[in-house]
Design an enzyme around this catalytic site. Structure first.
Site, short mmCIF file in Angstrom:
data_model
loop_
_atom_site.label_atom_id
_atom_site.label_comp_id
_atom_site.label_asym_id
_atom_site.label_seq_id
_atom_site.Cartn_x
_atom_site.Cartn_y
_atom_site.Cartn_z
N HIS A 61 0.83 -1.20 0.00
CA HIS A 61 0.00 0.00 0.00
C HIS A 61 0.87 1.26 0.00
CE1 HIS A 61 -0.38 0.89 4.64
NE2 HIS A 61 0.87 0.81 4.26
N CYS B 61 5.14 4.82 5.21
CA CYS B 61 3.95 4.37 4.49
C CYS B 61 3.56 5.33 3.38
CB CYS B 61 2.78 4.17 5.46
SG CYS B 61 2.92 2.65 6.44
N HIS C 111 4.96 -0.27 -0.56
CA HIS C 111 5.74 -1.16 0.30
C HIS C 111 4.75 -2.16 0.88
CE1 HIS C 111 3.93 1.81 2.88
NE2 HIS C 111 3.89 0.87 3.77
N HIS D 101 3.16 -4.99 3.83
CA HIS D 101 2.98 -5.37 5.24
C HIS D 101 2.52 -6.82 5.30
CE1 HIS D 101 3.34 -1.40 7.17
NE2 HIS D 101 2.66 -0.91 6.13
N ASP E 43 -4.70 -10.74 -0.62
CA ASP E 43 -3.37 -11.33 -0.48
C ASP E 43 -2.53 -11.13 -1.74
OD1 ASP E 43 -1.37 -12.71 0.95
OD2 ASP E 43 -1.92 -14.60 -0.02
N HIS E 44 -1.30 -10.64 -1.54
CA HIS E 44 -0.37 -10.35 -2.64
C HIS E 44 -0.91 -9.34 -3.63
CE1 HIS E 44 1.67 -13.75 -0.85
NE2 HIS E 44 2.74 -13.43 -1.55
N GLU F 32 -1.11 -4.47 11.61
CA GLU F 32 -0.31 -4.04 10.46
C GLU F 32 1.16 -4.35 10.72
OE1 GLU F 32 -1.10 -0.44 7.75
OE2 GLU F 32 0.39 0.27 9.18
NI NI Z 1 2.55 0.96 5.40
#
Ligand code: NI
Length: 137
Positions: free
Chosen positions: A15, A34, A40, A42, A80-81, A125
């Protein structure tokens, strides 16, 4: 008598946190790492909790197989992914913070779970940062 049952799940997603009304400097100041425009990832840990009365026929509050399959179809298969900003419709215009992701997950699961059962979403997170949403407006 009400009992809470919970199921843990996991997804990896990318995100970027961003407010398009702000300057890059302000985005960086507020969202830190972020805000990276190149995105990047998580490792999100999800706990879905369902609270309600024990069904006298089964002894269950909710069949965990059903809950597991719901989490897979409504959350894991969709998040996911993925790049949340780009690939998940809900975040086209909504900042994908842990808070907002929790609300989106709650909104996806709520219609699929018996209305007599209470639903709560906890989303990690990072191992130390987590949020909880249980439908409070
Ligand atoms: Ni982040």
């Amino acid at each position: 008598m009400k009992v809470t049952v919970s199921r843990k799940a996991h997804f990896n997603a990318a995100h970027q946190l961003h407010n398009k009304e702000w300057t890059d400097a302000r985005n960086a100041a507020v969202f830190g790492k972020c805000a990276n425009p190149n995105y990047h990832g998580h490792n999100y840990e999800l706990i879905v909790s369902v609270k309600g009365k024990i069904d006298p026929e089964t002894g269950f509050v909710m069949d965990m197989k059903v809950l597991k399959d719901l989490i897979r179809s409504e959350v894991e298969d969709q998040f996911d992914h993925k790049n949340l900003n780009i690939e998940v419709a809900e975040f086209k215009t909504l900042n994908p913070t842990a808070e907002n992701i929790s609300v989106v997950i709650w909104d996806k699961l709520r219609p699929k779970i018996d209305k007599d059962l209470e639903l709560s979403i906890t989303l990690y997170e990072t191992p130390r940062n987590f949020v909880t949403y249980d439908g409070d407006l």
